[in-house]
Write an enzyme that holds these catalytic residues in place. Structure first.
Site, PDB file in Angstrom:
ATOM      1  N   ASN A   1       0.859  -1.190   0.000  1.00 16.11           N
ATOM      2  CA  ASN A   1       0.000   0.000   0.000  1.00 16.11           C
ATOM      3  C   ASN A   1       0.884   1.225   0.000  1.00 16.11           C
ATOM      4  O   ASN A   1       2.030   1.173   0.435  1.00 16.11           O
ATOM      5  CB  ASN A   1      -0.824   0.037   1.282  1.00 16.11           C
ATOM      6  CG  ASN A   1      -2.001  -0.892   1.212  1.00 16.11           C
ATOM      7  OD1 ASN A   1      -2.532  -1.142   0.140  1.00 16.11           O
ATOM      8  ND2 ASN A   1      -2.410  -1.399   2.356  1.00 16.11           N
TER       9      ASN A   1
ATOM     10  N   ILE B   1      -5.172  -7.535  11.506  1.00 15.81           N
ATOM     11  CA  ILE B   1      -4.465  -7.400  12.785  1.00 15.81           C
ATOM     12  C   ILE B   1      -5.327  -6.632  13.795  1.00 15.81           C
ATOM     13  O   ILE B   1      -5.487  -7.040  14.949  1.00 15.81           O
ATOM     14  CB  ILE B   1      -3.109  -6.699  12.558  1.00 15.81           C
ATOM     15  CG1 ILE B   1      -2.287  -7.538  11.582  1.00 15.81           C
ATOM     16  CG2 ILE B   1      -2.364  -6.497  13.868  1.00 15.81           C
ATOM     17  CD1 ILE B   1      -1.203  -6.790  10.858  1.00 15.81           C
TER      18      ILE B   1
ATOM     19  N   LYS C   1     -16.453   0.144   9.880  1.00 14.98           N
ATOM     20  CA  LYS C   1     -15.186  -0.459  10.319  1.00 14.98           C
ATOM     21  C   LYS C   1     -15.139  -0.556  11.845  1.00 14.98           C
ATOM     22  O   LYS C   1     -14.717  -1.556  12.402  1.00 14.98           O
ATOM     23  CB  LYS C   1     -14.039   0.420   9.811  1.00 14.98           C
ATOM     24  CG  LYS C   1     -12.864  -0.351   9.330  1.00 14.98           C
ATOM     25  CD  LYS C   1     -12.006   0.479   8.423  1.00 14.98           C
ATOM     26  CE  LYS C   1     -12.488   0.365   6.979  1.00 14.98           C
ATOM     27  NZ  LYS C   1     -11.576   0.981   6.027  1.00 14.98           N
TER      28      LYS C   1
ATOM     29  N   LYS D   1     -14.783  -4.260  13.250  1.00  9.05           N
ATOM     30  CA  LYS D   1     -13.514  -4.664  13.865  1.00  9.05           C
ATOM     31  C   LYS D   1     -13.584  -4.634  15.391  1.00  9.05           C
ATOM     32  O   LYS D   1     -12.738  -5.191  16.065  1.00  9.05           O
ATOM     33  CB  LYS D   1     -12.394  -3.755  13.383  1.00  9.05           C
ATOM     34  CG  LYS D   1     -12.320  -3.714  11.848  1.00  9.05           C
ATOM     35  CD  LYS D   1     -10.951  -3.383  11.357  1.00  9.05           C
ATOM     36  CE  LYS D   1     -10.951  -3.282   9.848  1.00  9.05           C
ATOM     37  NZ  LYS D   1      -9.658  -3.557   9.256  1.00  9.05           N
TER      38      LYS D   1
HETATM   39  O1  C5P Z   1     -10.051  -2.835   6.543  1.00  9.41           O
HETATM   40  P1  C5P Z   1      -9.126  -1.677   6.388  1.00  9.41           P
HETATM   41  O2  C5P Z   1      -7.780  -2.063   5.834  1.00  9.41           O
HETATM   42  O3  C5P Z   1      -9.681  -0.535   5.627  1.00  9.41           O
HETATM   43  O4  C5P Z   1      -8.924  -1.142   7.880  1.00  9.41           O
HETATM   44  C1  C5P Z   1      -7.977  -0.200   8.219  1.00  9.41           C
HETATM   45  C2  C5P Z   1      -7.560  -0.381   9.650  1.00  9.41           C
HETATM   46  O5  C5P Z   1      -7.365  -1.758   9.950  1.00  9.41           O
HETATM   47  C3  C5P Z   1      -6.240   0.290   9.930  1.00  9.41           C
HETATM   48  O6  C5P Z   1      -6.231   0.668  11.286  1.00  9.41           O
HETATM   49  C4  C5P Z   1      -5.232  -0.819   9.658  1.00  9.41           C
HETATM   50  O7  C5P Z   1      -4.032  -0.628  10.351  1.00  9.41           O
HETATM   51  C5  C5P Z   1      -5.994  -2.035  10.160  1.00  9.41           C
HETATM   52  N1  C5P Z   1      -5.720  -3.278   9.439  1.00  9.41           N
HETATM   53  C6  C5P Z   1      -5.057  -4.296  10.071  1.00  9.41           C
HETATM   54  N2  C5P Z   1      -4.843  -5.485   9.416  1.00  9.41           N
HETATM   55  C7  C5P Z   1      -5.264  -5.662   8.151  1.00  9.41           C
HETATM   56  C8  C5P Z   1      -5.958  -4.616   7.493  1.00  9.41           C
HETATM   57  C9  C5P Z   1      -6.152  -3.436   8.165  1.00  9.41           C
HETATM   58  O8  C5P Z   1      -4.652  -4.127  11.225  1.00  9.41           O
HETATM   59  N3  C5P Z   1      -5.054  -6.778   7.540  1.00  9.41           N
END
Ligand code: C5P
Length: 422
Positions: free
Chosen positions: A230, A326, A357, A361
């Site tokens: 990214n 994560i 989100k 989450k």
């Molecule tokens: O689902 P998305 O990537 O948009 O979510 C963003 C948030 O989730 C951020 O805080 C990012 O650090 C965390 N994240 C994560 N592990 C992933 C994807 C996103 O911790 N595989």
């Protein structure tokens, strides 16, 4: 007159009303009347400018109390004292809240009775801004509003409409009944600010706490020379780690590959892939606060052992596998830190996505930022964030990433001190 024909929704509540110098000051006379009808006791403080618009006598008549305006009045000081005046109230209301009074309060100036009370109070302050549209929209005012927000202030309005000066836009003070409603809502909550012990810890607001921060991108190898990633410079995440360390926390920074040097005062764990990041984060637990600022790659592939050669059998197709989340894993895990913060970088429907989100989450707070083209957030020096919690959305102005980090850390310290997640 008090109480006639009205539910005593504010019975025995004590409101300290600070009247600033604006044409809307005349509406505050009606506000006092409405508050008293609902059972509240209202003490009025006027700024010097307010007295240019409405006379103190008018407020004495509606409040049926003496009106305060002089910081140095020996008699008032003997009777109540300015500290007492600010502490006796259940809530302080500033209406109209002029650009000037908010600017002074945001800076902590105390050059008259009104601003001294705002600094000395141990209660929340509800501001009802009123000013010209340009003054309201000026970045300086927005900055001040946002500082006051961060300090725990509440706001009602301003409304959009015609101004006394003939212009149109946001800046009109809310109507008295709207302010009454905001006061009723505010008084249903705890209006006390954190105790001095908490404030004294401010230099080290996170003293004794363990904070884990993820930062930067992750790299998901395609073969030994290529990877999926990214766009992320790690500047925001690293700045947060620095701010948390400055606030006295023990900080573990789990960083993907970035071009930044390791921040001072933090333990830094370098990883490349999302799976490594998860392993590293889990190894750092328990923690008090987890801040997932990394731009983790959502997918990986099973990497080829050798470099994939061009033209061997046309363009290779990559079969993507989802990476572990994560943030969600930590947030829903058994060793969940007290405060879990995620980020949402979106190019459309920012707030809605952030709210989704937050729920999906299971974290406490999402820092949402618009990363669409032209915003210059990726790799840039500034960021414009919206803080999304279960109880609402707080819009922050565009800030340097370092300033945003400081402010976020101060906010998290406040939440931890309050002992509750938002
Ligand atoms: O689902 P998305 O990537 O948009 O979510 C963003 C948030 O989730 C951020 O805080 C990012 O650090 C965390 N994240 C994560 N592990 C992933 C994807 C996103 O911790 N595989």
């Amino acid at each position: 007159m008090a109480g006639v024909g009205h539910a005593q929704s504010l019975a025995a509540k004590r409101v300290l009303l600070i009247v600033g110098g604006g044409i809307a000051a005349y509406k505050s006379l009606d506000l006092v009347r409405r508050l008293r009808e609902r059972g509240a006791r209202v003490r009025v403080v006027m700024t010097a400018a307010a007295k240019e618009f409405v006379t103190p006598l008018a407020f004495v008549s509606v409040a049926n109390e003496k009106v305060y305006d002089d910081l140095f009045s020996a008699i008032d000081e003997q009777e109540v004292g300015h500290i007492q005046l600010s502490r006796d109230a259940d809530l302080i209301v500033v209406a109209p809240a002029t650009a000037h009074i908010m600017a002074r309060a945001a800076r902590g100036l105390c050059d008259d009775l009104a601003t001294t009370l705002l600094l000395a109070t141990d209660k929340r302050v509800l501001y009802a801004p009123a000013m010209n549209v340009r003054m309201w929209l000026h970045p300086a005012t927005q900055r001040n509003v946002s500082t006051l927000h961060g300090d725990g202030a509440w706001f009602v309005g301003p409304n959009v409409g015609d101004m006394a000066c003939g212009e149109y836009g946001p800046g009109r003070m809310s109507e008295p009944l709207e302010i009454v409603e905001a006061i009723e809502t505010a008084l249903k909550q705890d209006t006390r600010l954190p105790a001095p012990e908490g404030l004294l810890a401010r230099g080290g607001a996170l003293e004794g706490l363990h904070v884990v921060v993820t930062s930067g991108p992750t790299h998901e190898p395609i073969d030994p020379v290529r990877y999926i990633a990214n766009r992320s410079s790690g500047r925001q995440g690293h700045a947060i780690a620095v701010a948390a360390a400055r606030a006295g926390a023990r900080v573990t920074l789990v960083s993907g590959p970035v071009a930044l040097s390791d921040p001072p005062g933090c333990e830094v764990i370098h990883i490349k892939s999302a799976r490594d990041m998860l392993t590293a984060v889990e190894a750092t637990l328990p923690a008090d606060i987890f801040i997932a600022a990394a731009a983790v790659a959502d997918w990986r592939i099973e990497p080829a052992r050798d470099k994939i050669k061009k033209g061997e059998c046309g363009a290779p197709s990559l079969s993507l596998v989802e990476n572990p989340d994560i943030l969600a894993t930590v947030s829903q895990g058994l060793r969940r830190p007290r405060l879990v913060v995620g980020f949402a970088a979106e190019t459309s429907d920012l707030i809605r996505h952030a709210q989704e989100k937050l729920a999906r989450k299971g974290c406490d707070l999402i820092v949402a930022n618009d990363v669409s083209e032209g915003t210059d957030v990726f790799g840039g020096a500034t960021n414009e964030a919206h803080l999304v919690t279960r109880s609402g959305v707080e819009d922050w102005p565009r800030l340097r990433k370092e300033d945003l980090a400081e402010r976020l850390v101060a906010r998290l310290a406040q939440m931890i001190r309050a002992g509750a997640t938002p």
